[in-house]
Motif scaffolding. Structure first.
Motif, short mmCIF file in Angstrom:
data_model
loop_
_atom_site.label_atom_id
_atom_site.label_comp_id
_atom_site.label_asym_id
_atom_site.label_seq_id
_atom_site.Cartn_x
_atom_site.Cartn_y
_atom_site.Cartn_z
N PRO A 121 47.02 29.33 45.33
CA PRO A 121 46.95 29.44 44.27
C PRO A 121 46.31 30.40 43.42
O PRO A 121 45.51 31.14 43.94
N ASN A 122 46.81 30.81 42.23
CA ASN A 122 46.15 31.75 41.28
C ASN A 122 44.76 31.39 41.19
O ASN A 122 44.50 30.42 40.75
N GLU A 123 43.89 32.60 40.88
CA GLU A 123 42.47 32.14 40.38
C GLU A 123 42.44 31.92 38.85
O GLU A 123 43.26 32.73 37.98
N ARG A 124 41.70 30.92 38.39
CA ARG A 124 41.56 30.55 37.05
C ARG A 124 40.78 31.56 36.36
O ARG A 124 39.90 32.31 36.90
N ASP A 125 41.04 31.83 35.17
CA ASP A 125 40.32 32.71 34.38
C ASP A 125 38.89 32.57 34.22
O ASP A 125 38.43 31.18 34.03
N TRP A 126 38.05 33.49 34.47
CA TRP A 126 36.58 33.34 34.35
C TRP A 126 36.01 34.21 33.37
O TRP A 126 34.54 34.15 32.97
N ALA A 127 36.77 34.70 32.48
CA ALA A 127 36.32 35.56 31.30
C ALA A 127 37.37 35.24 30.14
O ALA A 127 38.25 35.12 30.43
N ALA A 133 41.22 46.14 31.72
CA ALA A 133 40.65 46.16 33.21
C ALA A 133 40.76 44.88 33.90
O ALA A 133 40.98 44.79 34.90
N TYR A 134 40.26 43.86 32.82
CA TYR A 134 40.25 42.51 33.44
C TYR A 134 41.54 41.92 33.87
O TYR A 134 41.70 41.16 34.80
N LYS A 135 42.53 42.15 32.85
CA LYS A 135 43.86 41.77 33.29
C LYS A 135 44.49 42.40 34.52
O LYS A 135 45.04 41.79 35.29
N LEU A 136 44.25 43.72 34.50
CA LEU A 136 44.77 44.32 35.85
C LEU A 136 44.21 43.70 36.88
O LEU A 136 44.68 43.63 38.18
N LEU A 137 42.72 43.59 36.86
CA LEU A 137 42.00 43.09 38.10
C LEU A 137 42.59 41.64 38.54
O LEU A 137 42.67 41.39 39.86
N GLN A 138 42.71 40.90 37.52
CA GLN A 138 43.31 39.48 37.92
C GLN A 138 44.65 39.42 38.37
O GLN A 138 44.93 38.86 39.21
N GLU A 139 45.51 40.37 37.83
CA GLU A 139 46.83 40.66 38.53
C GLU A 139 46.66 41.19 39.81
O GLU A 139 47.31 40.44 40.68
N ARG A 187 32.24 47.08 37.65
CA ARG A 187 31.52 46.50 36.47
C ARG A 187 31.98 45.04 36.47
O ARG A 187 31.10 44.02 36.38
N LEU A 188 33.32 44.73 36.26
CA LEU A 188 33.85 43.17 36.36
C LEU A 188 33.65 42.62 37.67
O LEU A 188 33.30 41.21 37.36
N VAL A 189 33.73 43.11 38.60
CA VAL A 189 33.29 42.26 39.95
C VAL A 189 31.65 42.00 39.84
O VAL A 189 31.28 40.76 40.22
N HIS A 190 30.90 43.09 39.65
CA HIS A 190 29.49 42.46 39.39
C HIS A 190 29.26 41.41 38.18
O HIS A 190 28.37 40.41 38.66
N LEU A 191 30.00 41.43 37.28
CA LEU A 191 29.72 40.46 36.36
C LEU A 191 30.31 39.05 36.82
O LEU A 191 29.83 37.84 36.66
N PRO A 240 35.00 29.89 30.69
CA PRO A 240 35.12 31.38 30.86
C PRO A 240 33.85 32.14 30.16
O PRO A 240 33.72 31.72 29.01
N MET A 241 33.28 33.06 30.73
CA MET A 241 32.30 33.89 29.93
C MET A 241 32.81 35.08 28.96
O MET A 241 33.94 35.23 29.28
N GLN A 242 32.03 35.24 27.89
CA GLN A 242 32.55 36.18 26.77
C GLN A 242 32.23 37.70 27.25
O GLN A 242 31.02 37.89 27.56
N LEU A 243 33.28 38.48 27.34
CA LEU A 243 33.01 39.97 27.57
C LEU A 243 33.65 40.72 26.27
O LEU A 243 34.23 40.22 25.53
N PRO A 244 32.90 41.96 26.32
CA PRO A 244 33.51 42.81 25.19
C PRO A 244 34.98 43.15 25.28
O PRO A 244 35.67 43.25 26.26
N PRO A 245 35.58 43.31 24.26
CA PRO A 245 37.10 43.48 24.16
C PRO A 245 37.35 44.84 24.95
O PRO A 245 38.68 44.80 25.21
N TYR A 246 36.60 45.85 25.07
CA TYR A 246 37.22 47.01 25.68
C TYR A 246 37.23 46.82 27.30
O TYR A 246 37.68 47.66 28.00
N LEU A 247 36.70 45.60 27.64
CA LEU A 247 36.94 45.35 29.33
C LEU A 247 38.24 44.48 29.45
O LEU A 247 38.57 44.12 30.66
N GLU A 248 38.93 44.06 28.19
CA GLU A 248 40.13 43.26 28.44
C GLU A 248 41.17 43.64 29.28
O GLU A 248 41.90 43.24 30.26
#
Length: 244
Positions: free
Chosen positions: A160-166, A142-148, A33-37, A132-140
């Motif tokens: 270099p690291n990818e900048r936060d998009w959410a 999974a988002y941090k794990l995906l960014q890592e 879902r995060l990849v789609h967003l 960065p786009m605003q996402l619901p808190p329950y995705l945080e």
């Protein structure tokens, strides 16, 4: 006794495996879902930046055209002394200029210039869609794990690291959003003109017109009921008259 213990051990192992499998599936769905967003945000940003770049190119074209038209006007008035440019002479200036614009687009490097402008808008300029786009808190989580995971792969490739998009901050309240809107929008929302704004259909309608429509439909329904009752009352007479 040993069979009972082995059964309990097997059952506990099966339950743990089922829980782990469920969590793994949930994490996979969250990441998908995060990849789609992320893809949707990227496509949106590219579309907006491309439109801005195209508009800027058209502004430059129109500005250069009017500068050329003004210089030609001065030459006709001061040098040639043949009078100002008339409406009938205007196409002789506009059509060749438009042709040059299309030739540059078809055979020149206008597309490359637009592409560079798009990258400039996305990387170096501050716009709301670059934030960065605003996402619901329950995705945080999974988002941090995906960014890592993504940043670990980028660091492994020497990038270099990818900048936060959410982000997961508290969104603005309705009153704050209304204060930042256009004056006409505030007037319509606050109902100063007696207009009820239909957000679903984007069509404004006055409260009086709505009430009159309700009364009209009620009157039509009442008349239809009376007509049906009258037909039921007269139908036996008609049947009896036909028999005679």
């Amino acid at each position: 006794m040993g069979s009972v213990l082995s059964f309990r051990t097997w059952r506990k192992t099966a339950e743990d495996t089922a829980v782990a499998a469920k969590e793994s599936v949930e994490d996979m769905l969250m990441k998908e879902r995060l990849v789609h967003l992320k893809t949707a945000k990227f496509q949106r940003d590219i579309g907006i930046a491309t439109r801005i770049a195209s508009t800027r190119d058209m502004v430059h074209f129109m500005g250069a055209f009017y500068v050329t038209l003004g210089v030609s006007q001065l030459i006709k008035l001061r040098v040639l002394r043949s009078g100002p440019i008339t409406i009938s002479q205007f196409p002789f200036f506009f059509v060749p200029y438009t042709l040059c614009y299309n030739v540059d687009l078809a055979y020149g490097n206008k597309i490359e210039r637009l592409n560079r402008e798009v990258h400039e808008i996305l990387q170096n300029e501050k716009h709301w869609f670059n934030e960065p786009m605003q996402l619901p808190p329950y995705l945080e989580p999974a988002y941090k794990l995906l960014q890592e995971e993504v940043n670990e792969k980028l660091r492994g490739a020497g990038r270099p690291n990818e900048r936060d998009w959410a982000c997961f901050t508290q969104p603005k309240a309705s009153d704050e959003v209304l204060d930042l809107s256009y004056p006409v929008t505030r007037i319509l929302q606050e109902g100063r003109l007696g207009i009820e704004w239909d957000h679903a259909g984007f069509t404004p309608s006055t409260s009086t017109s709505v009430e009159s429509e309700i009364r009209r439909r009620g009157e039509l329904q009442r008349r239809a009921t009376q007509l049906a009752a009258l037909e039921q009352f007269e139908s036996p007479r008609g049947g009896g008259g036909g028999g005679k």
